[in-house]
Enzyme design. Structure first.
Site, mmCIF file in Angstrom:
data_model
loop_
_atom_site.group_PDB
_atom_site.id
_atom_site.type_symbol
_atom_site.label_atom_id
_atom_site.label_comp_id
_atom_site.label_asym_id
_atom_site.label_seq_id
_atom_site.Cartn_x
_atom_site.Cartn_y
_atom_site.Cartn_z
ATOM 1 N N ARG A 120 46.682 -26.041 22.810
ATOM 2 C CA ARG A 120 46.046 -27.323 22.760
ATOM 3 C C ARG A 120 44.623 -27.458 23.589
ATOM 4 N NH1 ARG A 120 51.156 -28.901 22.761
ATOM 5 N NH2 ARG A 120 52.010 -29.483 20.732
ATOM 6 N N LYS A 142 30.009 -26.313 17.980
ATOM 7 C CA LYS A 142 30.717 -26.095 16.715
ATOM 8 C C LYS A 142 31.472 -24.856 16.930
ATOM 9 C CE LYS A 142 27.938 -28.363 13.299
ATOM 10 N NZ LYS A 142 27.069 -28.386 12.310
ATOM 11 N N GLU A 184 15.408 -19.472 13.449
ATOM 12 C CA GLU A 184 15.949 -20.675 14.064
ATOM 13 C C GLU A 184 14.940 -21.201 15.055
ATOM 14 O OE1 GLU A 184 18.495 -22.311 12.875
ATOM 15 O OE2 GLU A 184 19.902 -20.753 11.902
ATOM 16 N N LYS A 226 18.090 -27.892 21.407
ATOM 17 C CA LYS A 226 19.416 -28.169 20.745
ATOM 18 C C LYS A 226 20.476 -29.020 21.697
ATOM 19 C CE LYS A 226 23.250 -26.192 18.304
ATOM 20 N NZ LYS A 226 23.790 -25.114 17.685
ATOM 21 N N GLU A 236 27.435 -34.665 14.742
ATOM 22 C CA GLU A 236 26.797 -34.696 13.534
ATOM 23 C C GLU A 236 26.818 -35.887 12.984
ATOM 24 O OE1 GLU A 236 26.434 -30.863 11.789
ATOM 25 O OE2 GLU A 236 25.458 -31.512 10.206
ATOM 26 N N ARG A 240 21.976 -35.135 14.730
ATOM 27 C CA ARG A 240 22.172 -33.392 14.624
ATOM 28 C C ARG A 240 21.833 -32.743 13.290
ATOM 29 N NH1 ARG A 240 27.151 -30.328 17.660
ATOM 30 N NH2 ARG A 240 26.487 -28.358 17.125
ATOM 31 N N ASN A 244 19.669 -28.873 10.608
ATOM 32 C CA ASN A 244 20.058 -28.005 9.330
ATOM 33 C C ASN A 244 18.681 -28.166 8.405
ATOM 34 O OD1 ASN A 244 22.680 -28.127 9.725
ATOM 35 N ND2 ASN A 244 22.975 -30.218 8.637
ATOM 36 N N HIS A 247 18.207 -25.229 5.985
ATOM 37 C CA HIS A 247 19.792 -24.719 5.635
ATOM 38 C C HIS A 247 20.222 -25.132 4.378
ATOM 39 C CE1 HIS A 247 19.346 -23.680 9.818
ATOM 40 N NE2 HIS A 247 20.470 -23.400 9.764
ATOM 41 N N HIS A 251 21.421 -22.009 2.698
ATOM 42 C CA HIS A 251 22.820 -21.802 2.111
ATOM 43 C C HIS A 251 23.044 -21.440 0.600
ATOM 44 C CE1 HIS A 251 24.851 -24.174 5.932
ATOM 45 N NE2 HIS A 251 24.473 -22.539 6.236
ATOM 46 N N HIS A 264 21.533 -14.507 7.746
ATOM 47 C CA HIS A 264 21.404 -16.354 7.872
ATOM 48 C C HIS A 264 20.102 -16.453 8.017
ATOM 49 C CE1 HIS A 264 22.658 -20.209 8.308
ATOM 50 N NE2 HIS A 264 22.378 -20.135 9.736
HETATM 51 N N1 LIG Z 1 28.594 -22.458 15.941
HETATM 52 C C1 LIG Z 1 27.315 -22.685 15.573
HETATM 53 O O1 LIG Z 1 26.959 -23.708 15.858
HETATM 54 C C2 LIG Z 1 26.711 -21.617 14.822
HETATM 55 C C3 LIG Z 1 25.379 -21.743 14.529
HETATM 56 C C4 LIG Z 1 24.783 -20.635 13.646
HETATM 57 C C5 LIG Z 1 25.301 -19.756 13.260
HETATM 58 N N2 LIG Z 1 26.721 -19.446 13.623
HETATM 59 C C6 LIG Z 1 27.565 -18.578 13.103
HETATM 60 O O2 LIG Z 1 27.031 -17.287 13.723
HETATM 61 C C7 LIG Z 1 27.454 -16.173 13.025
HETATM 62 C C8 LIG Z 1 26.197 -15.246 12.933
HETATM 63 O O3 LIG Z 1 26.162 -14.900 14.187
HETATM 64 P P1 LIG Z 1 24.933 -13.551 14.562
HETATM 65 O O4 LIG Z 1 23.896 -13.517 13.946
HETATM 66 O O5 LIG Z 1 24.868 -13.310 16.102
HETATM 67 O O6 LIG Z 1 25.988 -12.228 13.918
HETATM 68 P P2 LIG Z 1 27.113 -11.122 14.491
HETATM 69 O O7 LIG Z 1 27.841 -11.888 15.567
HETATM 70 O O8 LIG Z 1 27.726 -10.742 13.433
HETATM 71 O O9 LIG Z 1 26.095 -10.399 15.123
HETATM 72 C C9 LIG Z 1 25.232 -9.280 14.458
HETATM 73 C C10 LIG Z 1 25.267 -8.065 14.645
HETATM 74 O O10 LIG Z 1 24.818 -7.604 15.912
HETATM 75 C C11 LIG Z 1 25.646 -6.937 16.822
HETATM 76 N N3 LIG Z 1 25.317 -7.204 18.136
HETATM 77 C C12 LIG Z 1 25.599 -8.310 18.817
HETATM 78 N N4 LIG Z 1 24.795 -8.266 20.040
HETATM 79 C C13 LIG Z 1 24.189 -7.160 20.137
HETATM 80 C C14 LIG Z 1 23.536 -6.473 20.938
HETATM 81 N N5 LIG Z 1 23.048 -6.772 22.188
HETATM 82 N N6 LIG Z 1 22.775 -5.159 20.838
HETATM 83 C C15 LIG Z 1 23.069 -4.628 19.656
HETATM 84 N N7 LIG Z 1 24.016 -5.186 18.571
HETATM 85 C C16 LIG Z 1 24.553 -6.134 19.053
HETATM 86 C C17 LIG Z 1 26.930 -7.218 16.386
HETATM 87 O O11 LIG Z 1 28.055 -6.583 16.654
HETATM 88 C C18 LIG Z 1 26.724 -7.597 14.824
HETATM 89 O O12 LIG Z 1 26.904 -6.172 14.173
HETATM 90 C C19 LIG Z 1 27.717 -16.681 11.766
HETATM 91 O O13 LIG Z 1 29.247 -16.508 11.299
HETATM 92 C C20 LIG Z 1 27.456 -18.054 11.654
HETATM 93 O O14 LIG Z 1 28.332 -18.894 10.843
HETATM 94 C C21 LIG Z 1 27.457 -20.579 14.261
#
Ligand SMILES: NC(=O)c1ccc[n+]([C@@H]2O[C@H](COP(=O)([O-])OP(=O)(O)OC[C@H]3O[C@@H](n4cnc5c(N)ncnc54)[C@H](O)[C@@H]3O)[C@@H](O)[C@H]2O)c1
Length: 354
Positions: A120, A142, A184, A226, A236, A240, A244, A247, A251, A264
């Protein structure tokens, strides 16, 4: 080292930003007095930085267990969340334990989701290692996993206890990932702070070469913006939504291209260009947004093979279509936005212009 604070009453937390600070994380965790720690990562990131974190925990005498999930968006799933629950149970993590998420947004989102549901809810710490995670996903609470029928469809709002950002981790990040994260960052300038937008315009070379000062500044300012937005509207229900910007179209482009072609941030970059065109700002202001996005090597055009009508229907099924009218975050001027319904013909005309 910069220290920021996300103000959310009893759920407030600090964001620490510094260079080469991974080896100090043990000391920060000691202060939180965990019974045990689970260190969640993927093979690539653990291979690069896992030992620094693990050694630091060991030097503080903190019992910790490594949990590794495969690298990739498709592993951000309930199946892999269940795998993590199993590892936590086997290692006998209890309600006084802490999860440490070491990686990009994928690791951060699934770890936060597990932390919010295991027994929990137990505490968790974000140690983001991609630019996108450092400026966006690690802050704001999130969490989530994907479902076969939709991205991020299962999730919670659950704030971390601490965000620990070591800018040095960006040195190993592939350039394309860095640049996608910058989309971003540009977004924050357009929606909130013209001075910051101008900084991004002026400091492009230093930012793209990952120089310490401009990189620390853009991460710090992005986290501040942020945090401020999230502090005023955690779940949101209003403000918030401005995060977007770019986005809604972004998307739809990701859906139309099967999530394989664009990262993304790249899809959001295209989305920002077109969503800016919905604005009645002077034309040269709209062009300036497009020019800055393009100057970072981000894409700015919807690919010609994507039918405008198909793109529009995809936006309409997206969760942002409220009672039939599509609402967009639209710049009033660089640094300030409004959220407004836009009629179909106007959208079609803007997205048809390639
Ligand atoms: N929670 C939120 O508010 C929020 C906001 C935006 C995006 N997201 C989510 O975030 C995700 C995307 O995140 P991301 O872009 O970080 O992608 P990711 O976590 O897939 O990382 C991208 C790639 O970089 C590699 N990597 C990470 N750190 C590294 C480093 N320091 N050196 C070399 N390689 C490295 C990873 O292994 C991966 O292959 C999506 O799932 C998206 O939905 C969430």
């Amino acid at each position: 080292m910069q220290e920021l604070r996300v103000e959310l009453g009893e759920r407030s937390y600090k964001i620490i930003i510094g260079k080469g600070i991974l080896p100090d994380i043990g000391r920060a965790l000691r202060g939180l007095n965990p019974s045990k720690v689970a260190l969640i990562s993927n093979p690539k990131v653990y291979g690069l930085y896992g030992d620094r974190v693990s050694d630091s925990l060991a030097s503080e005498g903190i019992e910790h267990h490594k949990v590794i999930i495969p690298d990739g968006e498709r592993y951000k799933s309930l199946l892999w969340a269940d795998f993590i629950y199993g590892e936590l149970l086997r290692a006998r993590l209890d309600r006084a334990s802490i999860i440490v998420a070491l990686g990009g947004g994928v690791v951060g989102d699934i770890s936060g989701f597990v932390a919010s549901t295991y027994m929990r809810g137990i505490r968790f710490i974000q140690v983001p290692t991609t630019l996108l995670a450092q400026v966006d996903s690690s802050v704001g609470g999130k969490t989530g996993v994907n479902h076969l029928l939709g991205k991020n469809m299962i999730g919670t709002f659950y704030q971390p206890s601490l965000v620990w950002i070591d800018i040095e981790t960006l040195k190993s990040l592939p350039k394309r990932e860095l640049i996608a994260g910058l989309a971003e960052v540009i977004k924050y300038g357009v929606i909130w702070d013209r001075g910051f937008f101008e900084f991004l315009e002026a400091e492009r070379v230093g930012i793209l070469s990952v120089e310490d000062d401009p990189i620390s500044h853009i991460i710090g300012r992005s986290c501040e913006i942020k945090s401020e937005v999230v502090s005023r509207d955690e779940r949101e229900s209003g403000l918030r939504a401005i995060l977007n910007f770019g986005h809604t179209i972004g998307h739809a482009i990701e859906t139309a291209t099967g999530y394989g072609r664009y990262l993304h941030g790249e899809a959001v970059a295209i989305g920002m260009v077109y969503e800016s065109r919905l604005s009645d700002m002077p034309k040269d202001e709209i062009t300036k947004i497009e020019e800055v996005i393009s100057s970072y090597g981000l894409p700015t055009k919807i690919p010609p093979e994507i039918e405008p009508k198909a793109l529009l229907s995809s936006m309409e099924v997206d969760k942002k279509a409220l009672s039939g009218v599509l609402r967009f975050v639209i710049p009033k001027a660089i640094g300030s936005v409004i959220v407004e319904g836009v009629d179909r013909d106007r959208i079609l005309s803007v997205i048809s212009d390639r």
